[in-house]
Design a protein around this motif. Structure first.
Motif, PDB file in Angstrom:
ATOM      1  N   PRO A   1      -6.535   3.611  -3.120  1.00 26.81           N
ATOM      2  CA  PRO A   1      -6.496   2.161  -3.301  1.00 26.81           C
ATOM      3  C   PRO A   1      -6.036   1.778  -4.712  1.00 26.81           C
ATOM      4  O   PRO A   1      -6.235   2.534  -5.664  1.00 26.81           O
TER       5      PRO A   1
ATOM      6  N   ARG B   1      -2.657  -6.203   1.378  1.00 22.24           N
ATOM      7  CA  ARG B   1      -2.883  -5.061   2.259  1.00 22.24           C
ATOM      8  C   ARG B   1      -4.335  -4.629   2.138  1.00 22.24           C
ATOM      9  O   ARG B   1      -4.886  -4.568   1.036  1.00 22.24           O
ATOM     10  N   GLY B   2      -4.958  -4.310   3.265  1.00 16.82           N
ATOM     11  CA  GLY B   2      -6.357  -3.900   3.267  1.00 16.82           C
ATOM     12  C   GLY B   2      -6.620  -2.650   2.466  1.00 16.82           C
ATOM     13  O   GLY B   2      -7.689  -2.480   1.888  1.00 16.82           O
ATOM     14  N   ALA B   3      -5.641  -1.756   2.393  1.00 19.93           N
ATOM     15  CA  ALA B   3      -5.826  -0.485   1.702  1.00 19.93           C
ATOM     16  C   ALA B   3      -5.803  -0.612   0.177  1.00 19.93           C
ATOM     17  O   ALA B   3      -6.079   0.353  -0.523  1.00 19.93           O
TER      18      ALA B   3
ATOM     19  N   ARG C   1      -7.956  -2.170   6.353  1.00 15.78           N
ATOM     20  CA  ARG C   1      -7.321  -0.852   6.266  1.00 15.78           C
ATOM     21  C   ARG C   1      -6.746  -0.479   7.627  1.00 15.78           C
ATOM     22  O   ARG C   1      -5.655   0.040   7.738  1.00 15.78           O
ATOM     23  N   GLN C   2      -7.493  -0.745   8.687  1.00 15.35           N
ATOM     24  CA  GLN C   2      -7.030  -0.495  10.058  1.00 15.35           C
ATOM     25  C   GLN C   2      -6.854  -1.845  10.740  1.00 15.35           C
ATOM     26  O   GLN C   2      -7.767  -2.663  10.770  1.00 15.35           O
TER      27      GLN C   2
ATOM     28  N   ALA D   1       0.879  -1.177   0.000  1.00  7.22           N
ATOM     29  CA  ALA D   1       0.000   0.000   0.000  1.00  7.22           C
ATOM     30  C   ALA D   1       0.910   1.220   0.000  1.00  7.22           C
ATOM     31  O   ALA D   1       1.391   1.641   1.034  1.00  7.22           O
TER      32      ALA D   1
ATOM     33  N   ASP E   1     -10.969  -0.931  -2.318  1.00  7.62           N
ATOM     34  CA  ASP E   1     -12.013  -0.130  -1.694  1.00  7.62           C
ATOM     35  C   ASP E   1     -13.192  -0.046  -2.644  1.00  7.62           C
ATOM     36  O   ASP E   1     -13.143   0.646  -3.651  1.00  7.62           O
TER      37      ASP E   1
ATOM     38  N   ASN F   1     -16.639  -1.525  12.766  1.00 10.57           N
ATOM     39  CA  ASN F   1     -16.482  -1.715  11.327  1.00 10.57           C
ATOM     40  C   ASN F   1     -17.656  -2.540  10.807  1.00 10.57           C
ATOM     41  O   ASN F   1     -17.897  -3.652  11.267  1.00 10.57           O
TER      42      ASN F   1
ATOM     43  N   ASP G   1      -2.334   6.695  -0.385  1.00 11.69           N
ATOM     44  CA  ASP G   1      -3.644   6.712   0.264  1.00 11.69           C
ATOM     45  C   ASP G   1      -4.739   6.215  -0.668  1.00 11.69           C
ATOM     46  O   ASP G   1      -5.795   5.808  -0.224  1.00 11.69           O
TER      47      ASP G   1
END
Length: 106
Positions: A42, A63-65, A80-81, A37, A68, A88, A40
């Motif tokens: 995606p 990676r979660g980011a 993401r977090q 990632a 989206d 969530n 910022d």
């Protein structure tokens, strides 16, 4: 193959054909992004996900980011977090399967 950091000459030598991310997503049955990632934004946003073929599968274990947007279902072990906030909405969705990244643990 889509990798903006691999020179086209190197791809040609390896016998692969570089394509844009949009073309790759639109043509693929299974997508596994393997990328850091780095911004910022995606890698795959709602517009990109809208081009997925019907029945295509997206597996994001990087990676979660990176992703989206809306999908009909998801299996996630990245967010993401990290760890995800208890509020969530993904945590309560029936079409989302979650893992805590301990599959490696015996």
């Amino acid at each position: 193959m889509h990798d903006p950091f691999v020179p086209h000459e190197m791809a040609d030598e390896a016998g692969v054909h570089p394509v844009t991310l949009a073309d790759l997503v639109a043509q693929s049955d299974i997508i596994l992004p393997h990328a850091p990632a780095t911004s910022d934004a995606p890698l795959m946003d709602a517009g990109c996900l809208a081009t997925l073929k019907r029945g295509a599968v997206l597996i994001n274990a990087a990676r979660g980011a990176l992703v989206d947007g809306r999908l009909p279902g998801a299996g996630l072990d990245v967010f993401r977090q990290e760890p995800p906030d208890p509020s969530n909405p993904l945590l309560g969705m029936a079409n989302v399967f979650l893992s805590d990244r301990t599959a490696w643990y015996p």
